[in-house]
Design an enzyme around this catalytic site. Sequence first.
Site, PDB file in Angstrom:
ATOM      1  CG  HIS A 148      -1.503   3.128  -3.570  1.00 36.01           C
ATOM      2  ND1 HIS A 148      -2.007   3.097  -4.844  1.00 36.01           N
ATOM      3  CD2 HIS A 148      -2.085   2.093  -2.910  1.00 36.01           C
ATOM      4  CE1 HIS A 148      -2.848   2.082  -4.971  1.00 36.01           C
ATOM      5  NE2 HIS A 148      -2.918   1.460  -3.815  1.00 36.01           N
ATOM      6  CG  ASP A 185      -6.078  -1.753  -3.445  1.00 33.45           C
ATOM      7  OD1 ASP A 185      -7.046  -1.148  -2.957  1.00 33.45           O
ATOM      8  OD2 ASP A 185      -4.907  -1.529  -3.124  1.00 33.45           O
ATOM      9  CG  HIS A 205      -7.188  -0.239   2.459  1.00 35.77           C
ATOM     10  ND1 HIS A 205      -6.523   0.903   2.046  1.00 35.77           N
ATOM     11  CD2 HIS A 205      -7.981  -0.611   1.427  1.00 35.77           C
ATOM     12  CE1 HIS A 205      -6.899   1.210   0.813  1.00 35.77           C
ATOM     13  NE2 HIS A 205      -7.784   0.308   0.418  1.00 35.77           N
ATOM     14  CD  GLN A 208      -3.134   0.218  -0.017  1.00 35.52           C
ATOM     15  OE1 GLN A 208      -3.022  -0.947  -0.376  1.00 35.52           O
ATOM     16  NE2 GLN A 208      -4.020   1.039  -0.549  1.00 35.52           N
ATOM     17  CG  HIS A 217     -46.621  25.393   9.088  1.00 36.28           C
ATOM     18  ND1 HIS A 217     -46.042  26.525   8.592  1.00 36.28           N
ATOM     19  CD2 HIS A 217     -45.759  24.372   8.830  1.00 36.28           C
ATOM     20  CE1 HIS A 217     -44.863  26.225   8.065  1.00 36.28           C
ATOM     21  NE2 HIS A 217     -44.678  24.917   8.190  1.00 36.28           N
TER      22      HIS A 217
END
Length: 430
Positions: A258, A357, A324, A255, A416
Site C-alpha cells: 500500500h 479490502d 487489521h 498490505q 435552574h
Amino acid sequence: MSLIQDLPHGVTWLRQPARSASGDNAPVEAAVRQILADIRSRGDAAVREYSERFDGTAPEVFEVSMADREAAVAALDPQTRADTEFAIANVRAFAEAQLATIGALSDFQPRPGVHMGHRVIPVERVGCYVPGGRYPLLSAPIMTIVPATVAGVGEIIACLPPNAHPAMIAGCHLSGADRIFRIGGAQAIAAMAFGTASVPRVDKIVGPGNAYVNEAKRQVFGPVGIDQLAGPSEIYILADETGDAAMIATDLLAQAEHDVRTRVGLITTDKALAEAVEAEVARQLQTLSTAETAGAAWRDYGEIAVCADEAAMIAYSDVIAAEHLQVHTRDPQAMAAKLRNYGSLFIGPLASVVYSDKCAGTNHTLPTMAAGRYTGGLWVGAYAKIATHQWLTPEGVREVAPPAARQSASEGLEGHRRAAQLRLDLLQAK
C-alpha cells in the site's frame, strides 16, 4: 530506544521497527493551515490554484457531469463492472444488517409519567473523500459511499483527485454519489468543510487520505464532523506453531505494498515460525512486482515479536491495537474471543485482509495508530445521529421536579431551581 511503549512482560523482538510511523507533523500542519485559510477566503479560485500546484491540473469545471459519469461506467470492462457491483452488493448487505441493529427507542419510562426515547436520524449531507493514491483503489468509493446510501443520507458529495483513474469516477457513480467533484488533497477537505461556489458545505467528512488530507480533517473538525484520523495502513498477524510461514509472509507483503509507511508485524509464540517468516518475506520480495514499496515498508516498519506464551501474545496485540488483525492459531475462534483492541479482526487462516479490502462486505476504513483501543471502523452508524427526546405528563413532573429543584438549589443555580419548580407550582395551583 524502543519505538513501542509498554512492552508487556514475556515479549522480545526478533525484528524491531527501524522507524516510528508517528513523525513530526509540523510542516504538514503549517501547510494545511494555509490551504484551509486560502480556500475559506477565496473559494474556487484557491481550490484551482492548489489543484494546479499539487495535482498538476485544474479542471475548468470541478463537478463531473452526468454524461461523464455514465461514460466512465460504460468504459468499464464487463468483468471490472461485475466485480464492482459484487462488492457494492456485499457492502450494502452488511450495512443493512448493521442498520437493522440500530433501532429507534420510542417510549421508555424510568418513572411514571416520564417518557423518553431516541430517533435514528441520517446526517443531511456527507462528504466522501476518495483517495487516488498510488493505485486506483476501486473499492475506496464503495466503502465510504454505499453505507451512506443505506443510512439514508440526504445528499452524498464525493471528491477525488482530478487525475484519478476514470474507473474511480465509475465507482463513485455506481456506489450512489449524488455529486462528484474532481478535487483532491487538503483542498478537497477545505472545499467540503467551508463550501465554495461549486462545492456545497457538508455536515460530515469521511474517508481516508494522505498526511495532508488527514491533517485537514483534524483542523476542520468541529464545525463539521469527521469519521476518524487514519494514518498509514497496518497489518499484524497473531500466530502459534500452527502458522504457515509462506501464507503469513504473503499477507504481510500484500498490505505492505500500500505505502512505504505501512506497519506490518507478526506476533507469535513460536520462534521457529518467526525465523521462517522473516526468511520467507525476503524470498517473496525478490519476485514481488511492488517490492520497491513493500520492501521499504518492511525495512522501516516491519516487526516480528516473539512471546513467551499466549497471554503475552494477547497483551502485546492489545497494545498494538492493529488496524487489521489476523489470527492464525490452533483455535482461532477461542483466541478471537480474548482480543479486544483492533480495527477489524480476521479469524482463521482463510480470512485474508484482502477480501475485506476489496469486496467481502466489512468496511476497510479502519482506525490506525492504536486508535482501535477506543473506536471501531467506518460503518453505517457513522452516517446517522442517535438523537434523544422526552416528554412529561403531570405525574412525571411531580416525580422529577422536586429532586431537580433541590439539586439546582444545592448547586447555587437559582434560574435552574425556578425552571424546575415553575411547572410543579402551576400544577399545584390547579
